[in-house]
Design an enzyme around this catalytic site. Structure first.
Site, mmCIF file in Angstrom:
data_model
loop_
_atom_site.group_PDB
_atom_site.id
_atom_site.type_symbol
_atom_site.label_atom_id
_atom_site.label_comp_id
_atom_site.label_asym_id
_atom_site.label_seq_id
_atom_site.Cartn_x
_atom_site.Cartn_y
_atom_site.Cartn_z
ATOM 1 N N GLY A 295 0.797 -1.216 0.000
ATOM 2 C CA GLY A 295 0.000 0.000 0.000
ATOM 3 C C GLY A 295 0.830 1.265 0.000
ATOM 4 O O GLY A 295 1.915 1.316 -0.577
ATOM 5 N N SER A 296 0.343 2.277 0.696
ATOM 6 C CA SER A 296 0.946 3.607 0.615
ATOM 7 C C SER A 296 2.323 3.714 1.256
ATOM 8 O O SER A 296 2.995 4.732 1.082
ATOM 9 C CB SER A 296 0.012 4.642 1.247
ATOM 10 O OG SER A 296 -1.167 4.768 0.484
#
Length: 575
Positions: A295-296
């Site tokens: 993810g981020s």
């Protein structure tokens, strides 16, 4: 013939041999000259058989529980080296235990013997037990590693042909605290997972097979793990798993300068004293053997790549007004600002749009090359055997580069993510991770400069800004006095081939203290639920505060002194 005349004759002289044989060679006279050699040979045979006989007598009177009495091929008493943490605390050691065997030829009544043994060991298969006892074998194992109570109860039965052998058993005092790091052994005391297997693969198993590990005191093997920090990490992860109703959690504490893994675990875990628990598919080492789209947290590496390439400056801005449409997909921001964002704002607001444009500025080939350089796309090299190989697209296209920029499309291990982050915090040097102690000088010899030191300095600034600034997604990880920095990551999990809107994999990738980073702390939470009273179940609301709790409890144990600035100095003066 006159007998008397014959009796008066002188006896004939004994015939003598001439000095020379018919071929003219002088005959040998006197005793044979090789008599001394024969005597020496006889003496040697007597000495050799005397030694063999003496050894047989010695072994015959040796106590049955002495390992050397069993011979080199009997490994049940082979010693393993203790595993200790960096402070000398025991993580794994050997203890003596009794194992039950039978000599079927001496069993008088197999049926009665089976019934008696089943009264103490009811979990044995009756048919299997009877067949063993009724066989014509000279020796048969019945049960390994009995408890003292079981041994005494069987002794009280007084069954002829039943006996015990003392053997070594591995014991892990901390139970499941460091199970995924220590690993475990099988019933024959051979390492099958974790650092136990690593030790065997480094030559111990060869010693064991040769009988050289029997009756031998082996030096302990020191690991890089700090048992105190390991306990704190596991304790906070267990609390987070309960608090956020997650299906799994994991975490690691890593020294950014030496690559030493100070603590690492994941839950659900297992107790290596009961190695059968490791067969449960849910009890896996998620930190090094699990593959996830991070993810981020991957925006950390995208931003670092853009800055390191020289094509993007920290003072640059990107238009995040409208979503990006590419390949039939729409890339938008979660709570987007819908305006032009500076590079620091792209980072602290975790903008998908801005990050994708950073990747576009570098290009597909540059993007793939940078992640490879950071060690995120290839199998990690370390002592732990349980290491997964990252996955990536076979062919990188523009859509792949865009989605990978914010953490979708590439799966890697959390430990690799932490190691790559350490590279960005320590001045740009990639140091392979280790579960063994390593000095700073040893790490320098292994390190590879993969990122410009200036890029490292800028990433430290962005990490700190994301926690210190109230607009940052990592503000809930702040711990007063320790200058925490980091990046959140909330990834939608793939369920039935599609990204789910509800199942999330959250992470917070942190470092501290940001004025001179010494440790990376990464926490991952698999499918957390929204906590009551909180607006979201994203990483900023669960993974980030869990990291803060770990740092708050372990920082002083790691030798990091708090710095409260001028406010602390005034407080000290007042006291």
């Amino acid at each position: 013939m006159d007998v008397k005349k014959l009796l008066r004759r002188k006896p004939a002289a004994e015939p003598t041999l001439p000095d020379f044989d018919p071929f003219g060679r002088r005959r040998r006279l006197g005793p044979p000259k090789n008599r001394g050699r024969i005597t020496i040979a006889i003496g040697l045979f007597v000495a050799i058989y005397g030694v063999i006989g003496g050894r047989l007598v010695m072994w015959g009177v040796e106590p049955v529980n002495v390992a050397s009495a069993y011979g080199a091929r009997d490994q049940i008493m082979a010693a393993r080296p203790d595993l200790i943490d960096r402070n000398g605390e025991v993580l794994a050691t050997d203890i003596r235990t009794a194992s039950l065997f039978a000599e079927p030829r001496r069993i008088i009544d197999p049926d009665e013997a089976s019934e008696l043994l089943l009264s103490v060991l009811p979990d044995l298969d009756p048919k299997w037990l009877y067949r063993r006892l009724a066989s014509k074998a000279g020796f048969a194992w019945l049960r390994r590693e009995l408890t003292p109570g079981q041994q005494q109860a069987i002794l009280d039965l007084g069954i002829p042909g039943i006996g015990f052998r003392t053997e070594k058993r591995r014991f892990y005092p901390g139970g499941s605290t460091a199970g995924f790091v220590t690993g475990h052994v099988n019933v024959d005391n051979q390492g099958t997972a974790g650092m136990e297997k690593y030790i065997d693969d480094q030559g111990y198993r060869a010693l064991q097979n040769a009988g050289l590990a029997v009756g031998t005191e082996l030096e302990p093997v020191k690991l890089s793990i700090d048992l105190r920090v390991q306990h704190i990490l596991r304790d906070e992860l267990a609390a987070a798993m309960t608090r956020y109703k997650a299906i799994a959690v994991g975490g690691v504490v890593l020294d950014v300068n030496t690559g030493e893994v100070v603590a690492m675990t994941s839950l659900p875990d297992y107790d290596p004293n009961d190695s059968k628990q490791a067969l449960d598919k849910d009890r896996m080492n998620r930190m090094s053997a699990g593959l996830y789209e991070m993810g981020s947290t991957f925006k950390t590496f995208t931003t670092a790549m853009a800055l390191d390439s020289g094509k993007v400056k920290i003072t640059d801005s990107f238009d995040a007004t409208r979503p990006i449409r590419i390949g039939g997909f729409t890339i938008s921001d979660f709570h987007g600002k819908k305006r032009v964002l500076s590079v620091p704002e792209v980072f602290i607001y975790s903008s998908n749009i801005g990050t994708a444009k950073e990747a576009e500025a570098v290009g597909i080939e540059g993007h793939q090359e940078f992640l490879t350089r950071m060690g995120l796309l290839s199998r990690m090299q370390t002592e732990l055997p349980e290491v997964a190989t990252p996955t990536q697209p076979k062919v990188w296209k523009q859509i792949n580069s865009v989605t990978i920029s914010f953490g979708h499309g590439v799966s890697t291990t959390p430990l690799q993510t932490a190691v790559a982050a350490a590279t960005l915090m320590n001045g740009g040097k990639h140091v392979p991770p280790t579960f063994l102690p390593r000095t700073r000088a040893e790490a320098e010899a292994l390190a590879t400069q993969v990122v410009d030191p200036k890029t490292s300095e800028q990433m430290r600034y962005l990490f700190r800004l994301n926690v210190a600034d109230q607009r940052g997604s990592g503000k809930s990880a702040e711990v007063n006095g320790y200058m925490v920095g980091g990046k959140t990551g909330t990834a939608n999990k793939v369920v039935n081939g599609r990204y789910s809107d509800t199942a999330k994999f959250n992470a917070f990738l942190a470092a501290f203290p940001m004025n001179d980073p010494r440790y990376i702390v990464l926490v991952v939470i698999d499918e957390p639920k929204r906590e009551e009273g909180k607006p979201y179940a994203t990483a900023g609301w669960n993974a980030a505060p869990t990291v803060g709790a770990v740092i708050r409890r372990s920082a002083t144990l790691l030798g990091v002194r708090p710095d409260f600035g001028d406010e602390a100095k005034s407080l000290l003066v007042s006291y």
